[in-house]
Enzyme design. Sequence first.
Site, PDB file in Angstrom:
ATOM      1  N   CYS B  79       0.845  -1.200   0.000  1.00 55.75           N
ATOM      2  CA  CYS B  79       0.000   0.000   0.000  1.00 55.75           C
ATOM      3  C   CYS B  79       0.882   1.252   0.000  1.00 55.75           C
ATOM      4  O   CYS B  79       1.559   1.508  -0.983  1.00 55.75           O
ATOM      5  CB  CYS B  79      -0.985  -0.044   1.163  1.00 55.75           C
ATOM      6  SG  CYS B  79      -2.348   1.130   0.984  1.00 55.75           S
ATOM      7  N   HIS B 176      -3.766  -5.000   0.565  1.00 55.97           N
ATOM      8  CA  HIS B 176      -3.199  -5.478   1.832  1.00 55.97           C
ATOM      9  C   HIS B 176      -3.263  -7.003   1.874  1.00 55.97           C
ATOM     10  O   HIS B 176      -4.293  -7.555   2.228  1.00 55.97           O
ATOM     11  CB  HIS B 176      -3.976  -4.898   3.018  1.00 55.97           C
ATOM     12  CG  HIS B 176      -3.696  -3.459   3.263  1.00 55.97           C
ATOM     13  ND1 HIS B 176      -2.649  -3.030   4.056  1.00 55.97           N
ATOM     14  CD2 HIS B 176      -4.297  -2.347   2.803  1.00 55.97           C
ATOM     15  CE1 HIS B 176      -2.629  -1.707   4.079  1.00 55.97           C
ATOM     16  NE2 HIS B 176      -3.619  -1.260   3.323  1.00 55.97           N
ATOM     17  N   GLU B 178      -2.017  -8.911   4.024  1.00 52.31           N
ATOM     18  CA  GLU B 178      -2.212  -9.358   5.409  1.00 52.31           C
ATOM     19  C   GLU B 178      -3.657  -9.194   5.866  1.00 52.31           C
ATOM     20  O   GLU B 178      -4.017  -9.604   6.958  1.00 52.31           O
ATOM     21  CB  GLU B 178      -1.249  -8.604   6.344  1.00 52.31           C
ATOM     22  CG  GLU B 178      -1.634  -7.180   6.698  1.00 52.31           C
ATOM     23  CD  GLU B 178      -1.348  -6.124   5.622  1.00 52.31           C
ATOM     24  OE1 GLU B 178      -1.091  -6.508   4.449  1.00 52.31           O
ATOM     25  OE2 GLU B 178      -1.396  -4.933   5.950  1.00 52.31           O
TER      26      GLU B 178
END
Lengths: 253, 197
Positions: B79, B176, B178
């Site tokens: 990001c 993202h 994660e």
Amino acid sequence: MLTRRLVVCLDVKGGRVVKGVQFEGLRDVGDPVELARRYEAEGADELTFLDISASAEERDTLWELVRRTAEQLFIPLAVGGGVRTVDDVGRALRAGADKVSINSAAVANPALLTACAERFGAQCVVASIDAKRDGDRWRVYTHGGRRPTDLDAVAWARECVARGAGEVLLTSIDRDGARTGYDLALTRAVSEAVDVPVIASGGAGSAAHVRDAFQEGGADAALVAGILHDGLTTVGAIKALLREGGLHIRSLA
Amino acid sequence: MRVTLFDYGAGNLHSLAKALATVPGAEVRAQEDPLRALDTDVLVLPGVGAFGAAVARLAPGREAMRAALEQGLPCLGICLGMQLLFDGSDEGAGAGLGYFAGRVTRLAAKRVPEIGWNQVEDERTLAGARLDTVYYAHSFVCRAADASVVMGWTTHEADRFPAAVRRGRVVGVQFHPEKSSTAGVRFVQAFLREVAP
């Protein structure tokens, strides 16, 4: 194209998931981390912890809970309930929350939304609005739906976004817990009034209600709680119905 | 394998650190000093915050970091971390690392920030983890000057932007991983296995 999101909400108190029984006693229904992981595995797109702690001691356990959850959850985590200051938001984010929802404190001090958006970015600031039908409009309530304000919900949603909120979590007080479906007129009115995602909340009684919130209410996301926790339906069953309805949603990899 | 998150005060690193740590042998730590962050086998630039503030923290180590990447230090930028790999940004003043040519500009869409799950078209960053639908939370995107570095595209409203870029052992992703559930964690694992060893 963005998918429509299914957001699962867990009420937490003192670090545990609780459930209200007829607005009286609270029943412990499990470990938040375990439940959060289970809902992720079932296909939930996002998770929300709504902290309903009454005391500061209970609230302190929230940050530890967020930290433990963030280490094991790999979908976005939002936290709401009792967030009052920029420091509270910072604490929640450092603990591992991706977003923080602000309700009564934003009504008392709308500049709080701007301060949080400037410091942490609009993507983590969620304006939480509790609205109740009042004639041909909707009135904003604060303090868990107990205190009426002079604000019109649609106008207030617009102001929250103008002040920096990146999302609106819109709860119908009339429908909350009633399982008769989301307030579609309210959802549509707010969705059409703002350029940020609107999360419909309050009233989900079936998978069809969730579909209606998207197709008729124009919501970007729908929040569900009780019908999942009580086993009336599942994340998978809701998503299957949404898919049949031609809605663009995330499938499990 | 030492995996270092450059912590520029952005906050939430928990999920990312845990996703990286799922790979056996990965020793994950955070480092606030950009020069000391280079004493590692893998560098990770995490992704929350504002461009101007981040490059200010990066500035003392900017030249050294760019040189390390050019010399083959494996790096994953996420990001804002991806945006730091480009020349500069309309979001804030200051120079990025300039590892990828191009500028970071605001999403050309009505709904900004883009928040939610979106699809990646033609994703081909890594052999071991193909992505389909991933989680985004951003207002700015990287306009890569050289389209050949783009390893997948995403479209928000009418704006088509690079979801992932790669040159050598440096990978940048606008989404993202994660926060992209199992598929995202697999992507992070595949990065460490394929790019870093």
